[in-house]
Design a protein around this motif. Structure first.
Motif, PDB file in Angstrom:
ATOM      1  N   HIS A 159      -3.686   2.910  -7.815  1.00 51.18           N
ATOM      2  CA  HIS A 159      -4.160   3.704  -8.953  1.00 51.18           C
ATOM      3  C   HIS A 159      -3.076   4.416  -9.758  1.00 51.18           C
ATOM      4  O   HIS A 159      -3.384   4.930 -10.840  1.00 51.18           O
ATOM      5  N   PHE A 160      -1.841   4.467  -9.284  1.00 51.96           N
ATOM      6  CA  PHE A 160      -0.799   5.153 -10.045  1.00 51.96           C
ATOM      7  C   PHE A 160      -0.208   4.233 -11.100  1.00 51.96           C
ATOM      8  O   PHE A 160       0.047   3.046 -10.839  1.00 51.96           O
ATOM      9  N   ASP A 161       0.046   4.786 -12.294  1.00 50.54           N
ATOM     10  CA  ASP A 161       0.830   4.024 -13.251  1.00 50.54           C
ATOM     11  C   ASP A 161       2.301   4.090 -12.842  1.00 50.54           C
ATOM     12  O   ASP A 161       2.673   4.782 -11.889  1.00 50.54           O
ATOM     13  N   GLU A 162       3.134   3.361 -13.548  1.00 50.51           N
ATOM     14  CA  GLU A 162       4.536   3.257 -13.143  1.00 50.51           C
ATOM     15  C   GLU A 162       5.238   4.613 -13.166  1.00 50.51           C
ATOM     16  O   GLU A 162       6.037   4.927 -12.273  1.00 50.51           O
ATOM     17  N   HIS A 163       4.942   5.421 -14.166  1.00 51.41           N
ATOM     18  CA  HIS A 163       5.602   6.719 -14.278  1.00 51.41           C
ATOM     19  C   HIS A 163       5.277   7.600 -13.074  1.00 51.41           C
ATOM     20  O   HIS A 163       6.181   8.174 -12.449  1.00 51.41           O
ATOM     21  N   ARG A 164       4.001   7.713 -12.745  1.00 50.10           N
ATOM     22  CA  ARG A 164       3.617   8.560 -11.605  1.00 50.10           C
ATOM     23  C   ARG A 164       4.148   7.987 -10.302  1.00 50.10           C
ATOM     24  O   ARG A 164       4.590   8.728  -9.428  1.00 50.10           O
ATOM     25  N   TRP A 165       4.109   6.673 -10.170  1.00 55.22           N
ATOM     26  CA  TRP A 165       4.633   6.038  -8.957  1.00 55.22           C
ATOM     27  C   TRP A 165       6.115   6.365  -8.779  1.00 55.22           C
ATOM     28  O   TRP A 165       6.562   6.776  -7.704  1.00 55.22           O
ATOM     29  N   ASN A 166       6.886   6.195  -9.840  1.00 56.74           N
ATOM     30  CA  ASN A 166       8.327   6.411  -9.746  1.00 56.74           C
ATOM     31  C   ASN A 166       8.657   7.851  -9.380  1.00 56.74           C
ATOM     32  O   ASN A 166       9.545   8.116  -8.549  1.00 56.74           O
ATOM     33  N   LYS A 171      10.292  12.229  -5.660  1.00 60.46           N
ATOM     34  CA  LYS A 171      10.005  13.487  -4.979  1.00 60.46           C
ATOM     35  C   LYS A 171      10.080  13.310  -3.465  1.00 60.46           C
ATOM     36  O   LYS A 171      10.564  14.206  -2.754  1.00 60.46           O
ATOM     37  N   ALA A 172       9.592  12.164  -2.969  1.00 61.00           N
ATOM     38  CA  ALA A 172       9.665  11.915  -1.536  1.00 61.00           C
ATOM     39  C   ALA A 172      11.114  12.014  -1.051  1.00 61.00           C
ATOM     40  O   ALA A 172      11.406  12.646  -0.026  1.00 61.00           O
ATOM     41  N   LEU A 173      12.027  11.410  -1.769  1.00 57.96           N
ATOM     42  CA  LEU A 173      13.438  11.499  -1.406  1.00 57.96           C
ATOM     43  C   LEU A 173      13.955  12.927  -1.545  1.00 57.96           C
ATOM     44  O   LEU A 173      14.708  13.415  -0.697  1.00 57.96           O
ATOM     45  N   PHE A 174      13.537  13.591  -2.602  1.00 60.93           N
ATOM     46  CA  PHE A 174      14.028  14.939  -2.887  1.00 60.93           C
ATOM     47  C   PHE A 174      13.673  15.916  -1.777  1.00 60.93           C
ATOM     48  O   PHE A 174      14.458  16.809  -1.438  1.00 60.93           O
ATOM     49  N   ILE A 175      12.479  15.764  -1.184  1.00 61.04           N
ATOM     50  CA  ILE A 175      12.050  16.698  -0.132  1.00 61.04           C
ATOM     51  C   ILE A 175      12.353  16.174   1.268  1.00 61.04           C
ATOM     52  O   ILE A 175      11.969  16.788   2.263  1.00 61.04           O
ATOM     53  N   GLY A 176      13.036  15.027   1.359  1.00 53.71           N
ATOM     54  CA  GLY A 176      13.405  14.497   2.655  1.00 53.71           C
ATOM     55  C   GLY A 176      12.305  13.739   3.358  1.00 53.71           C
ATOM     56  O   GLY A 176      12.319  13.579   4.586  1.00 53.71           O
ATOM     57  N   SER A 177      11.331  13.248   2.593  1.00 55.23           N
ATOM     58  CA  SER A 177      10.224  12.484   3.164  1.00 55.23           C
ATOM     59  C   SER A 177      10.576  11.005   3.149  1.00 55.23           C
ATOM     60  O   SER A 177      11.148  10.496   2.187  1.00 55.23           O
ATOM     61  N   GLY A 178      10.214  10.290   4.210  1.00 54.74           N
ATOM     62  CA  GLY A 178      10.570   8.882   4.318  1.00 54.74           C
ATOM     63  C   GLY A 178       9.834   8.013   3.313  1.00 54.74           C
ATOM     64  O   GLY A 178       8.735   8.334   2.851  1.00 54.74           O
ATOM     65  N   LEU A 179      10.449   6.875   2.990  1.00 54.66           N
ATOM     66  CA  LEU A 179       9.841   5.924   2.073  1.00 54.66           C
ATOM     67  C   LEU A 179       9.111   4.798   2.791  1.00 54.66           C
ATOM     68  O   LEU A 179       8.212   4.178   2.218  1.00 54.66           O
ATOM     69  N   GLY A 180       9.479   4.530   4.030  1.00 59.79           N
ATOM     70  CA  GLY A 180       8.928   3.377   4.728  1.00 59.79           C
ATOM     71  C   GLY A 180       7.429   3.417   4.905  1.00 59.79           C
ATOM     72  O   GLY A 180       6.786   2.372   5.040  1.00 59.79           O
ATOM     73  N   ALA A 181       6.842   4.613   4.918  1.00 60.35           N
ATOM     74  CA  ALA A 181       5.394   4.742   5.124  1.00 60.35           C
ATOM     75  C   ALA A 181       4.603   4.654   3.822  1.00 60.35           C
ATOM     76  O   ALA A 181       3.380   4.786   3.840  1.00 60.35           O
ATOM     77  N   ILE A 182       5.281   4.438   2.695  1.00 57.06           N
ATOM     78  CA  ILE A 182       4.585   4.313   1.413  1.00 57.06           C
ATOM     79  C   ILE A 182       3.985   2.918   1.307  1.00 57.06           C
ATOM     80  O   ILE A 182       4.710   1.916   1.333  1.00 57.06           O
ATOM     81  N   VAL A 183       2.685   2.843   1.182  1.00 57.01           N
ATOM     82  CA  VAL A 183       2.000   1.559   1.068  1.00 57.01           C
ATOM     83  C   VAL A 183       2.341   0.921  -0.281  1.00 57.01           C
ATOM     84  O   VAL A 183       2.215   1.554  -1.330  1.00 57.01           O
ATOM     85  N   GLY A 184       2.798  -0.328  -0.242  1.00 52.12           N
ATOM     86  CA  GLY A 184       3.121  -1.034  -1.471  1.00 52.12           C
ATOM     87  C   GLY A 184       4.485  -0.721  -2.038  1.00 52.12           C
ATOM     88  O   GLY A 184       4.750  -1.016  -3.208  1.00 52.12           O
ATOM     89  N   LEU A 185       5.367  -0.143  -1.226  1.00 52.06           N
ATOM     90  CA  LEU A 185       6.685   0.271  -1.735  1.00 52.06           C
ATOM     91  C   LEU A 185       7.431  -0.893  -2.376  1.00 52.06           C
ATOM     92  O   LEU A 185       7.984  -0.758  -3.468  1.00 52.06           O
ATOM     93  N   ASP A 186       7.455  -2.036  -1.717  1.00 48.16           N
ATOM     94  CA  ASP A 186       8.215  -3.171  -2.248  1.00 48.16           C
ATOM     95  C   ASP A 186       7.518  -3.795  -3.451  1.00 48.16           C
ATOM     96  O   ASP A 186       8.172  -4.111  -4.450  1.00 48.16           O
ATOM     97  N   GLU A 187       6.202  -3.958  -3.373  1.00 48.01           N
ATOM     98  CA  GLU A 187       5.507  -4.628  -4.475  1.00 48.01           C
ATOM     99  C   GLU A 187       5.458  -3.780  -5.738  1.00 48.01           C
ATOM    100  O   GLU A 187       5.356  -4.321  -6.844  1.00 48.01           O
ATOM    101  N   ARG A 188       5.539  -2.453  -5.604  1.00 51.47           N
ATOM    102  CA  ARG A 188       5.504  -1.586  -6.777  1.00 51.47           C
ATOM    103  C   ARG A 188       6.897  -1.165  -7.261  1.00 51.47           C
ATOM    104  O   ARG A 188       7.008  -0.460  -8.267  1.00 51.47           O
ATOM    105  N   SER A 189       7.943  -1.584  -6.574  1.00 53.35           N
ATOM    106  CA  SER A 189       9.294  -1.265  -7.041  1.00 53.35           C
ATOM    107  C   SER A 189       9.520  -1.897  -8.409  1.00 53.35           C
ATOM    108  O   SER A 189       8.979  -2.963  -8.722  1.00 53.35           O
ATOM    109  N   ASN A 190      10.337  -1.248  -9.233  1.00 51.74           N
ATOM    110  CA  ASN A 190      10.540  -1.704 -10.595  1.00 51.74           C
ATOM    111  C   ASN A 190      11.918  -1.275 -11.076  1.00 51.74           C
ATOM    112  O   ASN A 190      12.570  -0.421 -10.461  1.00 51.74           O
TER     113      ASN A 190
END
Length: 288
Positions: A159-166, A171-190
């Motif tokens: 449901h996120f558009d590209e801007h909100r997704w990015n 923010k996840a990186l900024f607060i030290g939260s991992g990326l691996g648990a993000i569903v669709g991380l690879d398919e939504r990369s841009n």
């Protein structure tokens, strides 16, 4: 026939708390017939006392069924009472639009309740209507609330558009939260995300701060387009985990320039080639 998310939640809860099965079935049946919101609020308040707050116990087979019911749904880490609350929201047929009811629940919820409410986002009726409340959760300064939307939750992917997704990833990186648990991380990369993260990495380095190795996962496929090779070369010369991440990013880039850089780290490249190094196991090479 694939069972619904509600049916799965109901079965898991009753399996773990069989003495409450009759009460749950009675309440869920009443909700499906159009109970009032006061009854729903009463149930949401009683659930922790009737069921307890222990973890929802799920097997690998249960998680596979969850993914079949809704691709990307992973309820591992949910609590028993939290699962019962989400199931109640799925069963409830009220007089108001779901988004209006959900807004009221979010407004009055404490942190633990917010985590429960947001974990069910993808499963709710008309999920696209929940955009405002989701935005509030993403802006939360409570990491657990933010991660209830971002981790193991297919809602952002769907449901996120590209801007909100990015900006969620940043923010996840900024607060030290991992990326691996993000569903669709690879398919939504841009490519735009790759540019944003490359600039972020450069700023971190300029300030003498470390860069999360996971960042390169979103940069690698677009390394050529965003001129990331110098940054990846620097990461390749870093810690073992940084070398592993840079190696995987260069493999994803799969360009002549990337292959030239990979040739300078043959040992780490070999680990990736034989399956001993991937984004879930970036530290294996440290023991090599």
């Amino acid at each position: 026939m694939t069972v619904t998310c509600f049916e799965l939640l109901r079965d898991w809860i009753c399996r773990q708390a069989p003495d409450q099965a009759d009460w749950l079935d009675d309440r869920y049946a009443a909700f499906s017939r159009g109970a009032n919101e006061q009854d729903l609020h009463l149930f949401l308040g009683l659930a922790p006392r009737r069921l307890g707050r222990q973890d929802l116990m799920l097997s690998p087979a249960d998680l596979a069924l969850a993914n079949q019911a809704y691709p990307g749904w992973n309820p591992a880490g949910w609590s028993l009472d939290g699962a019962a609350r989400v199931a109640a929201l799925l069963a409830f047929e009220g007089p108001r639009p779901f988004a209006a009811m959900f807004q009221d629940l979010v407004r009055t919820a404490d942190a633990r309740e917010l985590v429960t409410l947001y974990r069910g986002l993808a499963l709710y009726p008309q999920p696209e209507s929940l955009e405002f409340e989701v935005g509030e959760g993403l802006r939360s300064n409570m990491r657990a609330v933010f991660e209830s939307i971002v981790h193991y939750n297919p809602y952002p992917r769907d449901h996120f558009d590209e801007h909100r997704w990015n900006h969620m990833v940043l923010k996840a990186l900024f607060i030290g939260s991992g990326l691996g648990a993000i569903v669709g991380l690879d398919e939504r990369s841009n490519a735009e995300l790759a540019r944003i993260l490359l600039d972020y990495a450069q700023e971190r380095w300029a300030a003498g701060r470390p860069v999360s190795p996971e960042l390169w996962r979103c940069v690698g496929p677009f390394a050529e387009r965003v001129s990331a090779y110098a940054a990846l070369q620097r990461a390749l010369a870093g810690t073992p985990t940084e070398r592993g991440a840079a190696t995987l990013a260069l493999i994803a880039a799969d360009t002549p320039a990337a292959r030239d850089l990979l040739s300078t780290a043959p040992d780490t490249a070999a680990l990736a080639a034989d399956g001993r190094l991937d984004w879930n196991h970036l530290t294996l090479q440290e023991a090599a």
